[in-house]
Design a protein around this motif. Sequence first.
Motif, PDB file in Angstrom:
ATOM      1  N   GLU A  31     -32.714 -19.099  74.006  1.00  0.00           N
ATOM      2  CA  GLU A  31     -33.130 -19.178  72.617  1.00  0.00           C
ATOM      3  C   GLU A  31     -33.776 -17.888  72.115  1.00  0.00           C
ATOM      4  O   GLU A  31     -33.495 -17.437  71.007  1.00  0.00           O
ATOM      5  CB  GLU A  31     -34.110 -20.344  72.427  1.00  0.00           C
ATOM      6  N   THR A  32     -34.627 -17.293  72.914  1.00  0.00           N
ATOM      7  CA  THR A  32     -35.320 -16.073  72.512  1.00  0.00           C
ATOM      8  C   THR A  32     -34.321 -14.938  72.311  1.00  0.00           C
ATOM      9  O   THR A  32     -34.372 -14.215  71.314  1.00  0.00           O
ATOM     10  CB  THR A  32     -36.374 -15.662  73.563  1.00  0.00           C
ATOM     11  N   GLU A  33     -33.410 -14.781  73.251  1.00  0.00           N
ATOM     12  CA  GLU A  33     -32.397 -13.730  73.156  1.00  0.00           C
ATOM     13  C   GLU A  33     -31.483 -13.975  71.966  1.00  0.00           C
ATOM     14  O   GLU A  33     -31.144 -13.043  71.217  1.00  0.00           O
ATOM     15  CB  GLU A  33     -31.577 -13.679  74.444  1.00  0.00           C
TER      16      GLU A  33
ATOM     17  N   GLU B 242     -32.150 -15.652  69.201  1.00  0.00           N
ATOM     18  CA  GLU B 242     -32.896 -15.430  67.963  1.00  0.00           C
ATOM     19  C   GLU B 242     -32.971 -13.938  67.633  1.00  0.00           C
ATOM     20  O   GLU B 242     -32.745 -13.526  66.495  1.00  0.00           O
ATOM     21  CB  GLU B 242     -34.298 -16.014  68.091  1.00  0.00           C
ATOM     22  N   SER B 243     -33.249 -13.127  68.637  1.00  0.00           N
ATOM     23  CA  SER B 243     -33.320 -11.683  68.444  1.00  0.00           C
ATOM     24  C   SER B 243     -31.961 -11.121  68.033  1.00  0.00           C
ATOM     25  O   SER B 243     -31.860 -10.300  67.118  1.00  0.00           O
ATOM     26  CB  SER B 243     -33.805 -11.020  69.736  1.00  0.00           C
ATOM     27  N   GLU B 244     -30.911 -11.567  68.709  1.00  0.00           N
ATOM     28  CA  GLU B 244     -29.569 -11.100  68.390  1.00  0.00           C
ATOM     29  C   GLU B 244     -29.159 -11.534  66.989  1.00  0.00           C
ATOM     30  O   GLU B 244     -28.535 -10.776  66.243  1.00  0.00           O
ATOM     31  CB  GLU B 244     -28.550 -11.608  69.413  1.00  0.00           C
ATOM     32  N   MET B 245     -29.525 -12.756  66.590  1.00  0.00           N
ATOM     33  CA  MET B 245     -29.168 -13.250  65.266  1.00  0.00           C
ATOM     34  C   MET B 245     -29.848 -12.429  64.173  1.00  0.00           C
ATOM     35  O   MET B 245     -29.231 -12.137  63.147  1.00  0.00           O
ATOM     36  CB  MET B 245     -29.520 -14.729  65.118  1.00  0.00           C
ATOM     37  N   GLU B 246     -31.098 -12.052  64.374  1.00  0.00           N
ATOM     38  CA  GLU B 246     -31.777 -11.202  63.393  1.00  0.00           C
ATOM     39  C   GLU B 246     -30.990  -9.912  63.193  1.00  0.00           C
ATOM     40  O   GLU B 246     -30.769  -9.473  62.064  1.00  0.00           O
ATOM     41  CB  GLU B 246     -33.196 -10.891  63.843  1.00  0.00           C
ATOM     42  N   HIS B 247     -30.565  -9.328  64.297  1.00  0.00           N
ATOM     43  CA  HIS B 247     -29.795  -8.088  64.240  1.00  0.00           C
ATOM     44  C   HIS B 247     -28.439  -8.313  63.564  1.00  0.00           C
ATOM     45  O   HIS B 247     -28.024  -7.525  62.691  1.00  0.00           O
ATOM     46  CB  HIS B 247     -29.610  -7.532  65.658  1.00  0.00           C
ATOM     47  N   LEU B 248     -27.748  -9.386  63.920  1.00  0.00           N
ATOM     48  CA  LEU B 248     -26.432  -9.663  63.349  1.00  0.00           C
ATOM     49  C   LEU B 248     -26.498  -9.975  61.859  1.00  0.00           C
ATOM     50  O   LEU B 248     -25.616  -9.585  61.090  1.00  0.00           O
ATOM     51  CB  LEU B 248     -25.753 -10.808  64.099  1.00  0.00           C
TER      52      LEU B 248
END
Length: 75
Positions: A48-50, A52-58
């Motif tokens: 989930e943490t990874e 969430e971080s990737e989604m912010e970037h995407l």
Amino acid sequence: MELPKFLLADNSDLQEDIFVIHLDFPRFIINLKDDEVEFLEDLEGEDETELESEMEHLITLAGEFYDREMERYEE
């Protein structure tokens, strides 16, 4: 066939909405009108943490893609 990372989409039934479709993992559609995201696959078991971080970037990349496409369209 090589697919692009992002596609633009709209629909005459939702005239105020503009969608960006992300075709790499995780595949999703974002409505730029309200930043609502709909995932196109099951993400159970993902970190989930990874994610969430990737989604912010995407989501940032999706907005940049849209801006670039609009600039090209205006030219």
